[in-house]
Design an enzyme around this catalytic site. Structure first.
Site, PDB file in Angstrom:
ATOM      1  N   LYS A  44       0.865  -1.130   0.093  1.00 35.56           N
ATOM      2  CA  LYS A  44       0.057   0.114   0.044  1.00 35.56           C
ATOM      3  C   LYS A  44       1.040   1.256   0.002  1.00 35.56           C
ATOM      4  CE  LYS A  44      -3.552   2.877   0.734  1.00 35.56           C
ATOM      5  NZ  LYS A  44      -4.445   2.993  -0.360  1.00 35.56           N
ATOM      6  N   SER A  45       0.506   2.341  -0.672  1.00 32.28           N
ATOM      7  CA  SER A  45       1.192   3.529  -0.507  1.00 32.28           C
ATOM      8  C   SER A  45       1.423   4.018   0.818  1.00 32.28           C
ATOM      9  CB  SER A  45       0.563   4.687  -1.429  1.00 32.28           C
ATOM     10  OG  SER A  45       0.537   4.262  -2.675  1.00 32.28           O
ATOM     11  N   GLY A 101      -8.189   7.664   1.160  1.00 31.29           N
ATOM     12  CA  GLY A 101      -7.331   8.640   1.559  1.00 31.29           C
ATOM     13  C   GLY A 101      -5.950   8.319   2.311  1.00 31.29           C
ATOM     14  N   CYS A 149      -2.485   9.918  -6.248  1.00 30.65           N
ATOM     15  CA  CYS A 149      -3.702   9.669  -5.320  1.00 30.65           C
ATOM     16  C   CYS A 149      -4.609  11.006  -5.594  1.00 30.65           C
ATOM     17  CB  CYS A 149      -3.229   9.478  -3.885  1.00 30.65           C
ATOM     18  SG  CYS A 149      -4.481   9.225  -2.827  1.00 30.65           S
ATOM     19  N   LYS A 175       4.009   5.827 -10.437  1.00 32.26           N
ATOM     20  CA  LYS A 175       2.383   5.610 -10.656  1.00 32.26           C
ATOM     21  C   LYS A 175       1.668   6.708 -11.281  1.00 32.26           C
ATOM     22  CE  LYS A 175      -1.567   2.871  -9.862  1.00 32.26           C
ATOM     23  NZ  LYS A 175      -1.882   2.165  -8.515  1.00 32.26           N
ATOM     24  N   ILE A 224      -2.516   2.868 -15.175  1.00 33.34           N
ATOM     25  CA  ILE A 224      -2.991   4.022 -14.563  1.00 33.34           C
ATOM     26  C   ILE A 224      -3.395   3.863 -13.142  1.00 33.34           C
ATOM     27  CG2 ILE A 224      -3.552   5.071 -16.793  1.00 33.34           C
ATOM     28  CD1 ILE A 224      -6.390   4.484 -16.083  1.00 33.34           C
ATOM     29  N   GLY A 254     -11.634  -0.609 -12.028  1.00 30.20           N
ATOM     30  CA  GLY A 254     -12.343  -1.829 -12.637  1.00 30.20           C
ATOM     31  C   GLY A 254     -12.555  -1.697 -13.949  1.00 30.20           C
ATOM     32  N   GLY A 278      -5.719  -1.119 -14.333  1.00 28.40           N
ATOM     33  CA  GLY A 278      -6.851  -0.665 -14.657  1.00 28.40           C
ATOM     34  C   GLY A 278      -7.886  -1.612 -15.180  1.00 28.40           C
ATOM     35  N   GLY A 279      -8.742  -2.201 -14.780  1.00 27.92           N
ATOM     36  CA  GLY A 279      -9.613  -3.044 -15.270  1.00 27.92           C
ATOM     37  C   GLY A 279      -9.357  -4.491 -15.605  1.00 27.92           C
ATOM     38  N   THR A 287      -9.039  -3.894  -8.484  1.00 29.57           N
ATOM     39  CA  THR A 287     -10.334  -4.294  -8.149  1.00 29.57           C
ATOM     40  C   THR A 287     -10.742  -5.868  -8.059  1.00 29.57           C
ATOM     41  OG1 THR A 287     -11.017  -2.062  -9.049  1.00 29.57           O
ATOM     42  CG2 THR A 287     -12.835  -3.880  -8.706  1.00 29.57           C
TER      43      THR A 287
HETATM   44  C1  SIN Z   1      -6.328   5.896  -1.469  1.00 31.07           C
HETATM   45  O1  SIN Z   1      -5.615   5.708  -0.430  1.00 31.07           O
HETATM   46  O2  SIN Z   1      -6.922   7.033  -1.479  1.00 31.07           O
HETATM   47  C2  SIN Z   1      -5.922   5.520  -2.980  1.00 31.07           C
HETATM   48  C3  SIN Z   1      -4.388   5.679  -3.312  1.00 31.07           C
HETATM   49  C4  SIN Z   1      -4.282   6.058  -4.595  1.00 31.07           C
HETATM   50  O3  SIN Z   1      -5.329   5.802  -5.529  1.00 31.07           O
HETATM   51  O4  SIN Z   1      -3.275   6.285  -5.124  1.00 31.07           O
END
Ligand code: SIN
Length: 309
Positions: free
Chosen positions: A45-46, A72, A128, A162, A190, A219, A246-247, A269
């Protein structure tokens, strides 16, 4: 059986399919499940400088053709991921850190620390869409260049980006022109299409709480945009490996992304909806298509999309 391995940024993946950052990749348990799965790599995760709870719930909803999220950036903070990195290496596949500091200074601090970690590479998230008051860096070309100047000067791990989706050829060209100036080792194209709105017409209400209901669309809705971004960046930057995201739900989707020019792909997704079994299923579907078409490896059809003359 067709070979679906991939190499980029000096790393070898036994399978070209792994997770998108954010999808089931935040906690030690989720990362271990990715390690134990058929995913070709593990991507976290970022992370941000400090741990974050993220946006208020509800902040993720599955939809008929994909998902809407405004998470977020909930994450355990970069120090925790660095602490986990030796453990993650034990799964014998490349381990990527996604970094999404809330400022250039935060990113610099995180990247400095990543240099001394066990991570194999860094995916810098410039896209993000879900932090109130923080525009997506990837839509600000001046800022992107400044980020890359500073970050590429200190990053000693292979650096990938990214990117958000672009929709105009002028923007693809501008971004490619900037990326060319730096040692960017891969692009993940993307991120979600930012600030989409989905409405529950029965209840006359938005479906997620943050930002008045605006969120990142993922998705199947975004697959054509993702394919277009992979294709265009592959054309403009033929020496930079592109990771398609993406999808992607099926082996056929992966096949199309590779035809468009992708070196590997990430699942977002579908991983949320199906769990880690999606990696094996999608891999087998891809192998089956390649076997039927007589392609022994991805190189044989990568980027070979035909156009109508
Ligand atoms: C998020 O945590 O809001 C999604 C992260 C992202 O889309 O880069």
């Amino acid at each position: 059986m067709a070979d679906i391995s991939a190499s980029f940024a000096g790393l070898s993946l036994r399978k070209c399919i792994y997770n998108a950052s954010g999808a089931r990749s935040m906690t030690p348990e989720e990362l271990a499940a990715l390690g134990n799965s058929e995913a070709g790599a593990i991507l976290t995760k970022s992370c941000t400088l400090l741990p974050r709870e993220g946006n208020p719930e509800p902040r993720y909803q599955d939809l008929e053709w994909g998902s809407l999220n405004s998470m977020g950036l909930p994450n355990l903070g970069y120090e925790k991921y660095i602490e986990l990195s030796p453990e993650l290496k034990k799964y014998g596949k490349p381990v990527f850190a996604s970094v999404s500091g809330l400022s250039l200074e935060d990113n610099m601090k995180i990247i400095e620390a990543m240099n001394a970690s066990e991570f194999d590479a860094v995916e810098l998230n410039l896209s993000c869409p879900n932090i109130p008051g923080k525009p997506q860096v990837g839509y600000d070309f001046e800022d992107t260049e400044k980020y890359l100047e500073e970050i590429s000067a200190i990053c000693r791990k292979p650096l990938g980006l990214k990117l958000p989706p672009y929709f105009d050829f002028a923007h693809f060209e501008q971004m490619a022109g900037i990326i060319k100036k730096f040692r960017v080792r891969f692009l993940s194209c993307i991120n979600a299409i930012g600030n989409a709105l989905v409405i529950d017409s029965e209840k006359e209400i938005v479906i997620i709480k943050p930002k008045g209901g605006f969120g990142g669309l993922g998705g199947r809705y975004i697959k054509p945009a993702a394919l277009a971004n992979v294709r265009k960046f592959h054309e403009l930057l033929p020496d930079i490996p592109i990771i398609g995201v993406g999808g992607i739900f099926t082996g056929r989707d992966v096949f199309e992304f590779v035809l468009a020019g992708a070196t590997a792909v990430q699942l977002g997704t579908v991983l949320m909806q199906e769990g880690t079994s999606c990696f094996g299923r999608v891999a087998r579907e891809l192998e089956e298509i390649m076997d039927k078409k007589g392609y022994p490896s991805l190189e044989r059809f990568r980027g070979k999309l035909k156009v109508i003359e």
